[in-house]
Design an enzyme around this catalytic site. Structure first.
Site, PDB file in Angstrom:
ATOM      1  CG  PHE A  83      -1.915   1.078   1.246  1.00  0.00           C
ATOM      2  CD1 PHE A  83      -3.138   0.907   0.617  1.00  0.00           C
ATOM      3  CD2 PHE A  83      -1.654   2.291   1.868  1.00  0.00           C
ATOM      4  CE1 PHE A  83      -4.083   1.927   0.603  1.00  0.00           C
ATOM      5  CE2 PHE A  83      -2.595   3.314   1.861  1.00  0.00           C
ATOM      6  CZ  PHE A  83      -3.806   3.130   1.227  1.00  0.00           C
ATOM      7  NE  ARG A 115     -10.130  -2.617  -2.524  1.00  0.00           N
ATOM      8  CZ  ARG A 115      -9.656  -2.091  -1.398  1.00  0.00           C
ATOM      9  NH1 ARG A 115      -8.506  -2.504  -0.905  1.00  0.00           N
ATOM     10  NH2 ARG A 115     -10.328  -1.157  -0.754  1.00  0.00           N
ATOM     11  CG  ASP A 145      -0.068  -2.347   6.847  1.00  0.00           C
ATOM     12  OD1 ASP A 145      -1.193  -2.676   7.294  1.00  0.00           O
ATOM     13  OD2 ASP A 145       0.117  -1.303   6.199  1.00  0.00           O
ATOM     14  CE1 TYR A 170      -8.912   2.625   7.108  1.00  0.00           C
ATOM     15  CE2 TYR A 170      -8.157   3.990   8.925  1.00  0.00           C
ATOM     16  CZ  TYR A 170      -7.935   3.427   7.685  1.00  0.00           C
ATOM     17  OH  TYR A 170      -6.748   3.665   7.028  1.00  0.00           O
ATOM     18  CE  LYS A 171      -7.751  -0.908   5.315  1.00  0.00           C
ATOM     19  NZ  LYS A 171      -8.232   0.010   4.294  1.00  0.00           N
TER      20      LYS A 171
END
Ligand SMILES: Cc1ncc(COP(=O)(O)O)c(C=O)c1O
Length: 400
Positions: free
Chosen positions: A132, A375, A201, A226-227
């Site tokens: 990322f 996605r 990560d 937050y995921k």
């Protein structure tokens, strides 16, 4: 009724996590974007209202002590710990993932080079070449600051790239674009065999699958909330520092919250013991306590049950896509092997941006990643098998 609709009904009927969906605010949209922003848990608005009106509005400054605000970063860290396979006392919550990547990576280089004299020895940071972007940018800056060279390497080639010059390695547990799950146990062991330190990560694995931080001897890890942890937009991230490394962890952001005696107001810095050493400044209490309320949905849920359902959901989605979508229209870039798959399916398709726009118009929300990836994230706590069948059917209609 088609065979796949009947299969979905059967799978939903035997889903032990099905009742969890009622703990989220959802509508008739098929929400497959929980790998970007998790849905809102029902308990959160009331808690935030209490934090604002009573804790802040009435108790005011007393809430820092009597209301438990001051210790929230480590208390909430301990709530996340079992979800990533960590014993208590090793995780603090606060700051963004990006900031925690910086703390962890510079901290890892300092662990690898205790004297930090810039002399010969470990002067390389290896970073996942498919990372990322934020991790790569921060690794570049961490390398400049510590006098290291940054070496981007595809994860599969990392074991061969390690050696006596490697100080630290920054890896993603699950690739944000393809959904590929990297082999955390064997890559961690390879980094250790080279005498270096690893930072993982966990943004796309925390709350989606077992991580086993303690079991696999991971040194440092970061992740967002937050995921799959449903903490809300911009909710604070977390930092894991393995217990036996904490005394030597030298944070590059030694703020007053990580001081051994923060209210001593001393000019000299003396780090606190334990995970608290990863703190920096005043925590963002509103977001932090919204996250704490969100984590209550995990009561009575095991990460193994979540993983089992996640694999069943992604298997079923792939089955439905194969059945419904005309051949050659999309190519799956997510590995088929369970051991290599996160909790998302990524499909490559030439006009992916436009296809996703039309899917969203028809009530199937995933997202588009440049240049050509659709996605779909599967959050087992609130996505069901009928959702999966509908998503694949609508995708086929859009592509027809
Ligand atoms: C793998 C990964 N790392 C880091 C980040 C960025 O984190 P933050 O915006 O919390 O700093 C994301 C965001 O989606 C991500 O997916």
């Amino acid at each position: 009724m088609s065979e796949l609709v009947m299969k979905a009904e059967k799978l939903d009927a035997s889903d032990e996590l099905a009742a969890k969906r009622a703990e989220f605010v959802l509508d008739d949209v098929v929400y497959l974007d929980g790998n970007s922003l998790g849905a809102l848990p029902v308990a959160v608005p009331g808690r935030v209202e209490d934090v604002v009106r009573r804790q802040w509005g009435e108790l005011r400054i007393r809430s820092w002590t009597e209301g438990g605000w001051w210790t929230a970063p480590e208390r909430i860290g301990d709530r996340i710990a079992p979800l990533v396979g960590a014993a208590a006392g090793q995780i603090v919550v606060g700051d963004s993932t990006s900031v925690n990547v910086f703390k962890a990576l510079v901290g890892a280089v300092r662990l690898a080079r205790p004297t930090d004299d810039g002399g010969p020895g470990r002067d390389e940071i290896v970073v996942d070449a498919t990372t990322f972007p934020t991790d790569g940018y921060i690794a570049g800056s961490a390398a400049r600051m510590t006098g290291c060279t940054l070496r981007p390497v595809p994860p599969a080639e990392i074991p061969d790239a390690l050696g006596g010059r490697t100080a630290a390695v920054l890896l993603n547990h699950v690739d944000y674009r393809t959904g590929r799950l990297h082999d955390l146990p064997s890559l961690t062991a390879a980094v250790h065999a080279a005498g270096a330190y690893v930072v993982w990560d966990l943004c796309h694995s925390a709350g989606a699958l077992p991580v086993g931080l303690d079991e696999h001897g991971v040194d440092l890890a970061v992740g967002c909330t937050y995921k799959y942890l449903n903490g809300g937009p911009g909710s604070p991230a977390f930092l894991y520092v393995r217990a036996d490394l904490q005394d030597r962890f030298d944070s590059p952001l030694p703020g007053w919250n990580s001081h051994a005696e923060p209210f001593g107001m001393r000019p000299g810095y003396e780090p606190a013991a334990g995970a608290v050493r990863g703190r920096v400044g005043t925590p963002d209490i509103l977001s932090m306590l919204a996250l704490e309320a969100a984590l209550e949905v995990w009561d009575g849920v095991t990460i193994d049950a979540v993983r089992a359902k996640s694999l069943a959901l992604t298997d079923f989605f792939l089955e439905c896509v194969e059945e419904y979508v005309p051949g050659g229209r999309v190519a799956c870039v997510t590995p088929r092997a369970h051991g290599e798959r996160g909790s998302q399916v990524a499909l490559r398709c030439p006009d992916a941006g436009d296809v996703m726009k039309r899917l969203i118009e028809r009530g199937v929300v995933g997202d588009f990643r440049h240049p050509d990836v659709l996605r779909f994230g599967f959050t087992p706590l609130y996505v069901g098998f009928a959702d999966v069948e509908r998503a694949a059917r609508v995708l086929a209609e859009v592509l027809a």
